[in-house]
Design an enzyme around this catalytic site. Structure first.
Site, mmCIF file in Angstrom:
data_model
loop_
_atom_site.group_PDB
_atom_site.id
_atom_site.type_symbol
_atom_site.label_atom_id
_atom_site.label_comp_id
_atom_site.label_asym_id
_atom_site.label_seq_id
_atom_site.Cartn_x
_atom_site.Cartn_y
_atom_site.Cartn_z
ATOM 1 N N LYS A 177 -33.867 24.112 40.038
ATOM 2 C CA LYS A 177 -32.498 24.480 40.414
ATOM 3 C C LYS A 177 -31.671 24.765 39.161
ATOM 4 C CE LYS A 177 -32.294 20.574 42.619
ATOM 5 N NZ LYS A 177 -32.023 19.414 43.489
ATOM 6 N N THR A 208 -18.952 20.450 45.635
ATOM 7 C CA THR A 208 -20.387 20.727 45.748
ATOM 8 C C THR A 208 -21.223 19.454 45.873
ATOM 9 O OG1 THR A 208 -20.544 20.763 43.322
ATOM 10 C CG2 THR A 208 -20.190 22.873 44.436
ATOM 11 N N GLY A 210 -23.649 16.887 47.138
ATOM 12 C CA GLY A 210 -24.727 16.911 48.120
ATOM 13 C C GLY A 210 -25.599 18.148 48.085
ATOM 14 N N THR A 211 -25.393 19.042 47.108
ATOM 15 C CA THR A 211 -26.163 20.290 47.099
ATOM 16 C C THR A 211 -27.665 20.052 46.952
ATOM 17 O OG1 THR A 211 -25.630 20.471 44.740
ATOM 18 C CG2 THR A 211 -24.350 21.823 46.275
ATOM 19 N N GLY A 212 -28.055 19.125 46.069
ATOM 20 C CA GLY A 212 -29.475 18.890 45.838
ATOM 21 C C GLY A 212 -30.176 18.322 47.058
ATOM 22 N N CYS A 213 -29.561 17.328 47.672
ATOM 23 C CA CYS A 213 -30.127 16.734 48.891
ATOM 24 C C CYS A 213 -30.223 17.783 49.994
ATOM 25 C CB CYS A 213 -29.243 15.589 49.380
ATOM 26 S SG CYS A 213 -28.938 14.295 48.170
#
Length: 265
Positions: A177, A208, A210-213
């Site tokens: 990412k 933003t 929580g984007t990775g989860c």
């Protein structure tokens, strides 16, 4: 007539009391994308828009019991892992995953959006040697790549080197990412042979959390529905981009992405 159950996805992760990341983000994503989400909670955090105020691991027996309870009765089509906190929990989850013959998406969560540590330093070697080798897809951000491999990424041209370093640890695919880089939001998906660049415009929205989860859960949802890894990653990128665009203020700090944007569009 009894309706047939939708595809089932299990998230093994920590709870975010603020609802933006962790188990809460995973289940919202799964609902939005049409799969049935189930959970194994590994840790509980006291967390809000300003940061993580506290974190408490669950006992290994509780994590193992949750996993076996779901998998042995309900069954799963994909598993996603997030915050695992300690070496002991990483070891336990890796062992459970190795006996479950479904796609596994590993989000090697090291720190929160606010920079709070969510993984003990002593657990890094266990993530490298035990967890990543059972992953169908690993989805580290650039800080997690550096934490796990020592490779630091300064520009888009460095993403290939980052992916190679992650693949060397054993996952079948690496989805690096690149959201922390300047310019477009570019991610690199590769298995070492096949390469896909996932590109979206950078959005001017600070909310933003929580984007990775969310991305990892969206990939797992796609795999549970029978998509290939490149198809699942591309669909997940589109979903997350929309969620970031609709991210909203919550509390006094960084708000969450909007997991329900597909219903409001």
């Amino acid at each position: 007539m009894t309706r047939q159950a939708p595809p089932r996805v299990l998230t093994v992760a920590g709870s975010d009391s603020g609802g933006g990341a962790g188990i809460q983000a995973d289940l919202k994503t799964m609902l939005a994308l049409g799969v049935h989400g189930m959970s194994v909670i590994t840790a509980v955090t006291a967390q809000n828009s300003l940061g993580v105020q506290g974190a408490w691991e669950l006992p290994v027996e509780a994590v193992r019991a949750q996993y076996r309870s779901v998998v042995d009765d309900i069954g799963v089509q994909a598993v996603k892992t997030g915050m695992l906190a300690s070496a002991e929990l990483v070891e336990t989850v890796a062992e459970l995953l190795s006996g479950t013959d479904v796609p596994v998406v590993v989000d090697p969560v090291g720190v929160s959006k606010h920079g709070d540590s969510l993984l003990a330093a002593s657990a890094l070697d266990t993530v490298r040697k035990r967890l990543l080798p059972v992953a169908t897809v690993a989805t580290p951000n650039l800080d997690e790549v550096a934490q796990l491999t020592g490779v630091r990424t300064q520009s888009e041209s460095d993403l290939r080197r980052a992916a190679e370093a992650v693949l060397a640890l054993g996952p079948r695919w690496a989805l690096i990412k690149g959201g922390h880089l300047e310019g477009d939001a570019v991610d690199l998906l590769t298995d070492g042979t096949e390469t896909h660049w996932l590109r979206a415009p950078r959005l001017d929205n600070r909310h933003t959390h929580g984007t990775g989860c969310t991305l990892a859960s969206a990939v797992a949802a796609g795999l549970a529905k029978g998509l290939s890894v490149p198809e699942a990653a591309s669909a997940a990128k589109d979903y997350v981009t929309g969620a970031i665009a609709e991210g909203f203020a919550l509390g006094g700090g960084i708000g969450p992405v909007d997991h329900a944007w597909v219903w409001r569009a």
